[in-house]
Design a protein around this motif. Structure first.
Motif, PDB file in Angstrom:
ATOM      1  N   ASN A   1       0.812  -1.221   0.000  1.00 36.49           N
ATOM      2  CA  ASN A   1       0.000   0.000   0.000  1.00 36.49           C
ATOM      3  C   ASN A   1       0.845   1.271   0.000  1.00 36.49           C
ATOM      4  O   ASN A   1       0.350   2.341   0.321  1.00 36.49           O
ATOM      5  CB  ASN A   1      -0.941   0.010   1.204  1.00 36.49           C
ATOM      6  N   ALA A  25      -4.734  -2.925  -0.281  1.00 35.76           N
ATOM      7  CA  ALA A  25      -4.977  -4.275   0.238  1.00 35.76           C
ATOM      8  C   ALA A  25      -5.118  -4.244   1.758  1.00 35.76           C
ATOM      9  O   ALA A  25      -4.209  -3.779   2.461  1.00 35.76           O
ATOM     10  CB  ALA A  25      -3.825  -5.190  -0.164  1.00 35.76           C
ATOM     11  N   PHE A  26      -6.250  -4.688   2.276  1.00 38.28           N
ATOM     12  CA  PHE A  26      -6.513  -4.743   3.720  1.00 38.28           C
ATOM     13  C   PHE A  26      -6.312  -3.381   4.401  1.00 38.28           C
ATOM     14  O   PHE A  26      -5.797  -3.288   5.507  1.00 38.28           O
ATOM     15  CB  PHE A  26      -5.624  -5.797   4.389  1.00 38.28           C
TER      16      PHE A  26
END
Length: 281
Positions: A1, A25-26
């Motif tokens: 990220n 992501a997440f």
């Protein structure tokens, strides 16, 4: 990220936009950092100006310049970046941070060694942390860090050569200037950074000289300009190499170089050479 890009590696606006359009992501956000955005090609700046950063991304433009035409694309149009200016830490700030970093290693350092270290490097906390970590590892079997340890371990790379160049300029040491100038040119240093750093050093010389002419002593000058008395004493000695008029002319030259550079009249490699020629004339 997280993605960090150098402007010299960006061939097309899509190199940046594709990173920003990628979903995190997440996490709720992803960050893209672009260094030296002022150096981007005009066509790339125009494409970025017309691009709106999605809510899932953050774009950080990291520049040594501030409020110049070369960065106008970032504050206008859809991209709408906000400009935040972070002043460089002064010497006392660097000393305080160095002591904090040393706590992680449970290490003590000689006061004169710490002062010498903070005078050799640019005011950059990341670089300072790197140097402190190297010193701590090198002196792992010693109770403390001495001046000799610092001189031995200090990096001989880009940042060290940069400050050696400014110190050689101040001292009008033609041989040292030639050596450090060659190193600086080999690193391809950013022109505006050279101007700002050299200007800061010579403005400080002029400040000290003017205070000396008013009869101020070492302690009084150190307190007024916020420097360590030991460092101030060195600057007082260096300032005697110049007349007040010479220092004003150097500062005026640097101001003109800044204007010419921002108008695209000068290349990065020409700036340190022009400064050197003026000081040694």
């Amino acid at each position: 990220n997280y993605t960090a890009l150098e402007s010299s590696d960006v061939k097309d606006a899509s190199d940046i936009i594709d990173k920003l359009n990628t979903l995190p992501a997440f996490a709720t956000k992803r960050m893209v950092v672009l260094r030296r955005p002022e150096s981007l090609r005009k066509s790339i700046k125009q494409d970025l100006k017309n691009y709106k950063v999605p809510s899932t991304a953050i774009l950080v433009l990291y520049s040594y310049e501030y409020k110049t035409d070369k960065l106008s694309f970032a504050s206008k149009g859809k991209i709408g970046c906000k400009s935040i200016n972070f002043p460089s830490p002064n010497q006392q700030d660097l000393i305080d941070w160095a002591n904090e970093f040393l706590k992680d290693w449970d290490k003590k350092i000689e006061r004169k060694a710490l002062i010498w270290l903070t005078k050799q490097i640019i005011p950059d906390l990341i670089l300072l942390k790197q140097e402190i970590d190297k010193l701590a590892l090198y002196t792992m079997d010693k109770p403390g860090i001495r001046l000799d340890d610092v001189k031995l371990m200090l990096s001989e790379g880009r940042e060290y050569s940069f400050y050696n160049f400014t110190r050689a300029l101040q001292g009008k040491k033609s041989r040292d200037i030639g050596i450090q100038l060659a190193k600086l040119l080999s690193f391809g240093e950013n022109g505006i950074r050279v101007i700002y750093t050299v200007a800061g050093e010579f403005i400080q010389l002029l400040q000290v000289k003017l205070l000396m002419e008013r009869g101020k002593n070492n302690q009084q000058i150190a307190k007024q300009i916020g420097l360590n008395p030991y460092v101030t004493k060195i600057i007082m000695g260096t300032s005697k190499r110049y007349t007040g008029q010479e220092l004003r002319e150097i500062i005026a030259l640097l101001l003109q170089l800044e204007m010419d550079y921002k108008k695209g009249k000068l290349t990065d490699s020409l700036i340190p050479s022009i400064i050197t020629a003026h000081i040694l004339k």
